[in-house]
Design a protein around this motif. Structure first.
Motif, PDB file in Angstrom:
ATOM      1  N   GLU A 292       9.477  22.006  26.741  1.00  0.00           N
ATOM      2  CA  GLU A 292      10.163  20.719  26.606  1.00  0.00           C
ATOM      3  C   GLU A 292      11.196  20.504  27.701  1.00  0.00           C
ATOM      4  O   GLU A 292      11.549  19.376  28.007  1.00  0.00           O
ATOM      5  CB  GLU A 292      10.838  20.612  25.234  1.00  0.00           C
TER       6      GLU A 292
ATOM      7  N   TRP B  66      10.159  19.369  32.646  1.00  0.00           N
ATOM      8  CA  TRP B  66       9.405  18.142  32.900  1.00  0.00           C
ATOM      9  C   TRP B  66      10.145  17.353  33.982  1.00  0.00           C
ATOM     10  O   TRP B  66      11.369  17.355  34.034  1.00  0.00           O
ATOM     11  CB  TRP B  66       9.336  17.277  31.654  1.00  0.00           C
TER      12      TRP B  66
ATOM     13  N   GLU C  54      11.161  13.677  35.157  1.00  0.00           N
ATOM     14  CA  GLU C  54      11.332  12.396  34.465  1.00  0.00           C
ATOM     15  C   GLU C  54      11.630  11.292  35.467  1.00  0.00           C
ATOM     16  O   GLU C  54      12.388  11.491  36.408  1.00  0.00           O
ATOM     17  CB  GLU C  54      12.493  12.470  33.469  1.00  0.00           C
ATOM     18  N   GLU C  55      11.017  10.133  35.223  1.00  0.00           N
ATOM     19  CA  GLU C  55      11.305   8.938  36.006  1.00  0.00           C
ATOM     20  C   GLU C  55      11.398   7.761  35.056  1.00  0.00           C
ATOM     21  O   GLU C  55      10.688   7.713  34.057  1.00  0.00           O
ATOM     22  CB  GLU C  55      10.209   8.679  37.038  1.00  0.00           C
ATOM     23  N   GLU C  56      12.251   6.825  35.401  1.00  0.00           N
ATOM     24  CA  GLU C  56      12.391   5.626  34.579  1.00  0.00           C
ATOM     25  C   GLU C  56      11.501   4.533  35.149  1.00  0.00           C
ATOM     26  O   GLU C  56      11.450   4.332  36.354  1.00  0.00           O
ATOM     27  CB  GLU C  56      13.850   5.172  34.570  1.00  0.00           C
TER      28      GLU C  56
ATOM     29  N   TYR D  34       2.780   4.310  37.289  1.00  0.00           N
ATOM     30  CA  TYR D  34       3.347   5.616  37.618  1.00  0.00           C
ATOM     31  C   TYR D  34       2.408   6.322  38.579  1.00  0.00           C
ATOM     32  O   TYR D  34       1.238   6.547  38.265  1.00  0.00           O
ATOM     33  CB  TYR D  34       3.535   6.437  36.342  1.00  0.00           C
TER      34      TYR D  34
ATOM     35  N   ARG E 187      10.932   6.152  29.776  1.00  0.00           N
ATOM     36  CA  ARG E 187      10.953   7.381  30.572  1.00  0.00           C
ATOM     37  C   ARG E 187       9.536   7.929  30.646  1.00  0.00           C
ATOM     38  O   ARG E 187       8.891   8.136  29.626  1.00  0.00           O
ATOM     39  CB  ARG E 187      11.854   8.432  29.934  1.00  0.00           C
TER      40      ARG E 187
ATOM     41  N   ARG F   3       7.442  11.133  31.691  1.00  0.00           N
ATOM     42  CA  ARG F   3       7.669  12.561  31.925  1.00  0.00           C
ATOM     43  C   ARG F   3       6.351  13.214  32.335  1.00  0.00           C
ATOM     44  O   ARG F   3       5.306  12.896  31.775  1.00  0.00           O
ATOM     45  CB  ARG F   3       8.189  13.224  30.651  1.00  0.00           C
ATOM     46  N   GLU F   4       6.426  14.154  33.280  1.00  0.00           N
ATOM     47  CA  GLU F   4       5.233  14.880  33.724  1.00  0.00           C
ATOM     48  C   GLU F   4       5.581  16.355  33.860  1.00  0.00           C
ATOM     49  O   GLU F   4       6.595  16.712  34.463  1.00  0.00           O
ATOM     50  CB  GLU F   4       4.746  14.334  35.064  1.00  0.00           C
ATOM     51  N   ASN F   5       4.737  17.217  33.289  1.00  0.00           N
ATOM     52  CA  ASN F   5       4.993  18.650  33.408  1.00  0.00           C
ATOM     53  C   ASN F   5       4.188  19.224  34.567  1.00  0.00           C
ATOM     54  O   ASN F   5       3.451  18.517  35.252  1.00  0.00           O
ATOM     55  CB  ASN F   5       4.713  19.377  32.093  1.00  0.00           C
TER      56      ASN F   5
ATOM     57  N   TYR G 251       8.190   7.911  26.895  1.00  0.00           N
ATOM     58  CA  TYR G 251       9.160   7.861  25.801  1.00  0.00           C
ATOM     59  C   TYR G 251       9.956   6.565  25.858  1.00  0.00           C
ATOM     60  O   TYR G 251      10.352   6.118  26.938  1.00  0.00           O
ATOM     61  CB  TYR G 251      10.129   9.044  25.881  1.00  0.00           C
TER      62      TYR G 251
ATOM     63  N   ARG H 109       7.857   9.096  21.400  1.00  0.00           N
ATOM     64  CA  ARG H 109       6.732   9.223  22.323  1.00  0.00           C
ATOM     65  C   ARG H 109       5.734   8.109  22.036  1.00  0.00           C
ATOM     66  O   ARG H 109       5.350   7.888  20.891  1.00  0.00           O
ATOM     67  CB  ARG H 109       6.075  10.591  22.154  1.00  0.00           C
TER      68      ARG H 109
END
Length: 158
Positions: free
Chosen positions: A53, A56, A58-60, A71, A93, A95-97, A105, A110
């Motif tokens: 968790e 990751w 994160e970008e807005e 994205y 938001r 998110r990419e891992n 999100y 989610r």
């Protein structure tokens, strides 16, 4: 290094033996200090799920009028039947891992989504392609006036 050279040490085995027998005891005697408090403030090691968790990127992003989030040159269509849908023009938001998994999100919830592909890309080549030629005309129109040049550099009409 100077102490090792003065002790005549020339390989790793001799250096390790010197560290264990002589140097570490002297070093600990000189620099060891008692703890200020007996309490141990170290935390437990996080579980692998907790670590997943955390790591990751994160970008807005802003949700478009048709609930699409752009994205990395991908169009992500939000599922509208979700209970926590994000209104258009709101910020989410993305998110990419490390494995490439993407999650969106909105206000801590989610949102389900799927990759959106345009209906057909065969008609146009995209933004940078030339416009398609006009379809051939099915009717032929005779010109009203036709100009011709005569042998005396005169211009006349037919």
């Amino acid at each position: 290094m100077k102490k090792l050279r003065l002790a005549g040490i020339v390989n790793y085995q001799q250096a390790n033996r010197y560290l264990e027998e002589h140097y570490l005891a002297q070093h600990n005697e000189r620099y060891a200090r008692a703890a200020a408090a007996e309490a141990d403030y170290h935390r437990r090691r996080p579980t692998s799920r907790q670590l997943d968790e955390v790591f990751w990127l994160e970008e807005e992003r802003v949700v478009s009028e048709d609930w699409v989030v752009r994205y990395k040159n991908r169009l992500l269509q939000l599922e509208r039947q979700s209970q926590q849908w994000a209104p258009s023009q709101s910020r989410v938001r993305v998110r990419e891992n490390q494995a490439g998994e993407i999650a969106i999100y909105y206000r801590g919830h989610r949102l389900p989504f799927h990759d959106w592909q345009p209906a057909s890309t065969s008609l146009g080549g995209g933004r940078d392609s030339a416009p398609s030629p006009a379809p051939p005309s099915t009717t032929h129109v005779e010109p009203l006036l036709q100009l011709r040049i005569t042998p005396g550099n005169r211009v006349g009409s037919k």
